[in-house]
Design a protein around this motif. Structure first.
Motif, mmCIF file in Angstrom:
data_model
loop_
_atom_site.group_PDB
_atom_site.id
_atom_site.type_symbol
_atom_site.label_atom_id
_atom_site.label_comp_id
_atom_site.label_asym_id
_atom_site.label_seq_id
_atom_site.Cartn_x
_atom_site.Cartn_y
_atom_site.Cartn_z
ATOM 1 N N LYS A 184 38.302 44.931 32.528
ATOM 2 C CA LYS A 184 38.471 46.062 31.397
ATOM 3 C C LYS A 184 37.166 46.765 33.001
ATOM 4 O O LYS A 184 37.285 47.748 32.487
ATOM 5 C CB LYS A 184 36.795 45.309 30.494
ATOM 6 N N LYS A 185 37.314 46.821 33.445
ATOM 7 C CA LYS A 185 36.193 47.519 34.444
ATOM 8 C C LYS A 185 37.033 47.628 35.747
ATOM 9 O O LYS A 185 36.889 48.149 37.227
ATOM 10 C CB LYS A 185 35.065 46.887 35.259
ATOM 11 N N LYS A 186 38.185 47.689 35.885
ATOM 12 C CA LYS A 186 39.392 47.836 37.101
ATOM 13 C C LYS A 186 38.572 48.802 37.610
ATOM 14 O O LYS A 186 38.002 50.234 37.218
ATOM 15 C CB LYS A 186 40.311 48.238 36.753
ATOM 16 N N PRO A 187 38.606 49.289 38.968
ATOM 17 C CA PRO A 187 39.606 48.067 39.933
ATOM 18 C C PRO A 187 38.851 47.577 39.970
ATOM 19 O O PRO A 187 39.316 46.571 41.073
ATOM 20 C CB PRO A 187 39.661 49.398 41.670
ATOM 21 N N PHE A 188 37.697 47.047 39.307
ATOM 22 C CA PHE A 188 37.088 46.217 39.607
ATOM 23 C C PHE A 188 36.994 44.265 39.450
ATOM 24 O O PHE A 188 37.234 44.547 37.912
ATOM 25 C CB PHE A 188 35.077 46.575 40.134
ATOM 26 N N CYS A 189 36.858 43.204 40.368
ATOM 27 C CA CYS A 189 36.316 42.235 38.993
ATOM 28 C C CYS A 189 35.537 42.617 38.000
ATOM 29 O O CYS A 189 34.521 42.725 38.609
ATOM 30 C CB CYS A 189 36.758 40.764 40.405
ATOM 31 N N ASP A 190 35.869 41.708 37.021
ATOM 32 C CA ASP A 190 34.643 41.707 35.598
ATOM 33 C C ASP A 190 34.724 40.195 35.473
ATOM 34 O O ASP A 190 33.966 39.571 34.341
ATOM 35 C CB ASP A 190 34.717 42.267 34.607
ATOM 36 N N GLY A 191 35.281 39.551 36.250
ATOM 37 C CA GLY A 191 35.447 38.055 35.675
ATOM 38 C C GLY A 191 35.944 37.346 34.895
ATOM 39 O O GLY A 191 36.131 35.891 34.368
ATOM 40 N N ALA A 192 37.226 38.631 34.192
ATOM 41 C CA ALA A 192 37.679 37.664 33.294
ATOM 42 C C ALA A 192 38.810 37.178 33.717
ATOM 43 O O ALA A 192 39.472 36.389 32.948
ATOM 44 C CB ALA A 192 38.322 39.425 33.137
ATOM 45 N N HIS A 193 38.347 36.307 35.121
ATOM 46 C CA HIS A 193 40.501 36.026 35.680
ATOM 47 C C HIS A 193 40.548 34.533 35.033
ATOM 48 O O HIS A 193 40.931 33.335 34.855
ATOM 49 C CB HIS A 193 40.557 35.910 36.861
ATOM 50 N N ARG A 194 39.131 34.383 34.933
ATOM 51 C CA ARG A 194 38.520 32.437 35.142
ATOM 52 C C ARG A 194 38.754 32.330 33.265
ATOM 53 O O ARG A 194 39.166 31.400 33.466
ATOM 54 C CB ARG A 194 36.855 32.913 35.112
ATOM 55 N N SER A 195 39.021 33.409 32.514
ATOM 56 C CA SER A 195 39.587 32.632 31.128
ATOM 57 C C SER A 195 40.544 32.844 30.918
ATOM 58 O O SER A 195 41.758 32.390 30.216
ATOM 59 C CB SER A 195 38.531 33.494 30.336
#
Ligand code: FES
Length: 57
Positions: A33-44
């Protein structure tokens, strides 16, 4: 001269380091939700991708 490295973390973001210091982590799963940056969502999201590393300079 600075060493710039882009590392694609296994199942995670593209991480940019300069002289070994992390400068940014860019999303490559498409769920941040903070593109272009990673916010950790990939883990879930069960994002799966190979690890890779590129030295720019
Ligand atoms: S790679 Fe981390 S949120 Fe997309």
């Amino acid at each position: 001269m600075s060493e710039i490295v882009i590392k694609s973390a296994k199942n995670g973001p593209n991480i940019v380091t300069i002289d070994g210091e992390v400068k940014a982590a860019f999303c490559r799963c498409g769920h941040s939700k903070k593109k272009p940056f990673c916010d950790g969502a990939h883990r879930s999201k069960d994002f799966e991708a190979d690890e890779a590393e590129t030295k720019v300079l």
